[in-house]
Design an enzyme around this catalytic site. Structure first.
Site, short mmCIF file in Angstrom:
data_model
loop_
_atom_site.label_atom_id
_atom_site.label_comp_id
_atom_site.label_asym_id
_atom_site.label_seq_id
_atom_site.Cartn_x
_atom_site.Cartn_y
_atom_site.Cartn_z
N HIS A 158 81.73 -63.82 -30.01
CA HIS A 158 82.98 -64.71 -28.83
C HIS A 158 84.14 -64.61 -30.19
O HIS A 158 83.62 -65.19 -30.98
CB HIS A 158 83.24 -65.94 -28.56
CG HIS A 158 84.03 -65.86 -27.29
ND1 HIS A 158 84.23 -65.64 -26.28
CD2 HIS A 158 85.35 -66.56 -27.29
CE1 HIS A 158 85.05 -65.63 -24.88
NE2 HIS A 158 86.16 -65.83 -25.81
N ASP B 33 87.14 -73.24 -16.46
CA ASP B 33 88.44 -72.40 -17.83
C ASP B 33 88.47 -71.53 -16.96
O ASP B 33 90.02 -70.81 -17.34
CB ASP B 33 86.86 -71.71 -18.85
CG ASP B 33 87.44 -71.11 -19.69
OD1 ASP B 33 88.85 -71.68 -20.36
OD2 ASP B 33 87.60 -70.30 -19.92
N ARG C 35 97.46 -71.24 -18.88
CA ARG C 35 97.21 -71.73 -20.43
C ARG C 35 98.55 -70.28 -21.04
O ARG C 35 99.19 -70.54 -21.89
CB ARG C 35 95.89 -71.45 -21.43
CG ARG C 35 95.53 -72.90 -21.64
CD ARG C 35 94.33 -72.78 -21.69
NE ARG C 35 94.41 -73.07 -23.60
CZ ARG C 35 93.66 -71.96 -23.83
NH1 ARG C 35 92.63 -71.61 -23.82
NH2 ARG C 35 93.61 -72.05 -25.15
N SER D 168 87.61 -74.05 -23.94
CA SER D 168 87.98 -72.70 -23.78
C SER D 168 86.40 -72.07 -24.03
O SER D 168 85.59 -71.40 -22.97
CB SER D 168 88.60 -71.93 -23.56
OG SER D 168 88.41 -70.21 -23.18
N LYS E 249 82.48 -71.87 -21.87
CA LYS E 249 81.93 -70.15 -20.92
C LYS E 249 80.65 -69.90 -21.82
O LYS E 249 79.68 -69.24 -21.70
CB LYS E 249 83.31 -69.06 -22.14
CG LYS E 249 83.67 -68.67 -20.96
CD LYS E 249 85.02 -67.83 -20.65
CE LYS E 249 85.49 -67.60 -21.93
NZ LYS E 249 86.65 -68.64 -21.92
N1 URA Z 1 89.43 -66.66 -25.96
C1 URA Z 1 88.93 -67.86 -25.14
O1 URA Z 1 88.13 -67.60 -24.33
N2 URA Z 1 89.43 -68.89 -25.17
C2 URA Z 1 90.67 -69.38 -25.46
O2 URA Z 1 91.46 -70.72 -25.48
C3 URA Z 1 90.70 -68.34 -27.25
C4 URA Z 1 90.22 -67.46 -27.20
#
Ligand code: URA
Length: 439
Positions: free
Chosen positions: A87, A166, A173, A188, A192
């Protein structure tokens, strides 16, 4: 409902006054927001109070856990082999997921990826994938598992059942200027990733003008927050801090980034993009037990690209997720933007600096992202940005090409991009792409 509103106000007030929130208070807020019992306007105030006043390590872990438990935690025990994901904290032209997931799946490591949409000035993997006609990221849990079983990877979104908190918070956001917050980013990303049923995780923490963490010191703090949370949940994790002071690759905008990813999968040399992609893929292959070091993983990744197998894997997943494979095989069939404009260099010099936030915002202005929750993305919109910091640019050269259906934005975007670039008469050192690897 009254009770909910009263408690919510008290909790927001506490955060506003820089007090620490209890486990129960954080859970109360997240659960009720995920269930639709707290309205967006109140939750926005909580997000802003958190953005301004931060959270402790314990509060951040509680936030992550509450977000994670807003939905199902996927169990992938019936799928053999290691499950590893990557990620990124977000950037401009950051399309590595589209390239590395097929590489890593080809190497024999499962990639059960749940991604996000565009956030702030940055692009999102889901919006990029959904620019492929027909491509579905909103897969059910059964489909999620069956796609991984068939091809070793899946590219999915948060849903009503998987990290719904999320899904909702992310969208809010995005439009309330509350993105660049270490606890909110940690919650966040990690909610995930923890929901995916993975064994290992590679984090690409971006730093520079196009990242949420502009300074290396802040990127390191974010990296620590993410890595500590991953470890608290017993996940093997590698964090790689990478440069985001200029777009990664050349294409910015959803379909344009799919095109560049497909070209990379077909073996086109795109040095900065592929250096970062191979490093991340190498770390994933290593965490998945298919290499004895990150460097060996990088070699495997490079071989897989050369063999064409990662491209085949991408076609396979596009088909399984209902995307139009024929358009991937024939990229020029895609509809064209109404307007295409070139930006020409007005002087000769070395490119010294790019305000990459402005490049990301220019792409948004052309239609590649959202300014409100209701905005509809224009998949074709974006920018092809040619030079890299350190390159010598000659007067008259094409610096960038913009693509849009929004005629009225063209002039202001051209000025915006021109203003985002600084030149020098003297030679300029190229940026180091990989800053640090953290274990
Ligand atoms: N990627 C995400 O999933 N969340 C964030 O807040 C920033 C990048």
């Amino acid at each position: 409902m009254n009770g909910v509103i009263l408690n919510t106000i008290e909790i927001i007030k506490k955060k506003r006054e820089k007090e620490k929130l209890s486990v129960d208070e954080i859970k109360f807020l997240i659960n009720n927001y995920a269930k639709g019992k707290i309205p967006d306007y109140q939750f926005s105030a909580f997000l802003m109070a958190t953005y301004l006043n931060g959270m402790s390590v314990v509060e951040t872990a509680t936030l992550t856990e509450a977000m994670l438990h807003s939905g199902t935690i996927i169990e992938l025990d019936s799928i053999s082999g290691a499950k590893v994901d990557k990620h990124s904290t977000g950037g401009v032209g950051d399309k590595t997921s589209l390239i590395l997931a097929p590489i890593v799946a080809t190497a024999g490591v499962n990639v059960p990826m749940i991604s996000g949409r565009g956030l702030g000035h940055t692009g999102g993997t889901l919006d990029k994938l959904e620019s492929i006609p027909g491509f579905r990221t909103d897969v059910s849990l059964t489909q999620y598992k069956s796609i991984i079983k068939k091809c070793g990877m899946v590219l999915a979104s948060q849903t009503k059942n998987i990290v719904p908190a999320d899904k909702l918070m992310y969208a809010l956001r995005d439009v309330t200027a509350t993105v660049e917050s270490i606890p909110l980013i940690t919650g966040s990303i990690m909610s995930k990733k923890l929901a995916e049923g993975i064994d290992g995780l590679v984090l690409d923490i971006k730093t520079g003008s196009g990242a949420f963490m502009k300074e290396l010191k802040d990127a390191k703090i974010l990296a620590k927050s993410l890595i500590n949370t991953a470890k608290a949940f017993d996940k093997n994790v590698i964090g790689i801090i990478t440069d985001m002071n200029q777009p990664l690759g050349n294409n910015i905008g959803n379909w344009l980034e799919v095109v560049e990813s497909v070209e990379a999968l077909q073996g086109k040399e795109i040095p900065d993009l592929m250096t970062v992609t191979h490093k991340l893929a190498g770390a994933m292959i290593y965490l998945g037990g298919k290499a004895s070091s990150i460097n060996e993983g990088v070699e495997i990744s490079e071989e897989i690209i050369k063999s064409g197998k990662a491209y085949d894997k991408f076609l396979e997943v596009v088909k399984l997720q209902k995307g139009d494979v024929s358009i991937i095989k024939n990229l020029s069939k895609y509809p064209k933007s109404k307007y295409t404009e070139e930006i020409i260099a007005s002087k000769t010099g070395y490119l010294k600096e790019v305000d990459n936030y402005e490049i990301g915002m220019s792409a948004l202005q052309l239609g590649a992202g959202r300014l409100t929750k209701e905005d509809i993305i224009e998949p074709k919109a974006g920018i092809i940005f040619n030079p890299k910091i350190g390159d010598k640019i000659k007067k008259g050269e094409i610096i960038a090409t913009i693509f849009t259906d929004r005629k009225k934005e063209i002039n202001s975007v051209i000025t915006r991009i021109e203003k985002a670039l600084k030149y020098s008469n003297k030679k300029v050192t190229k940026h180091k792409l990989i800053k640090t690897i953290l274990r």
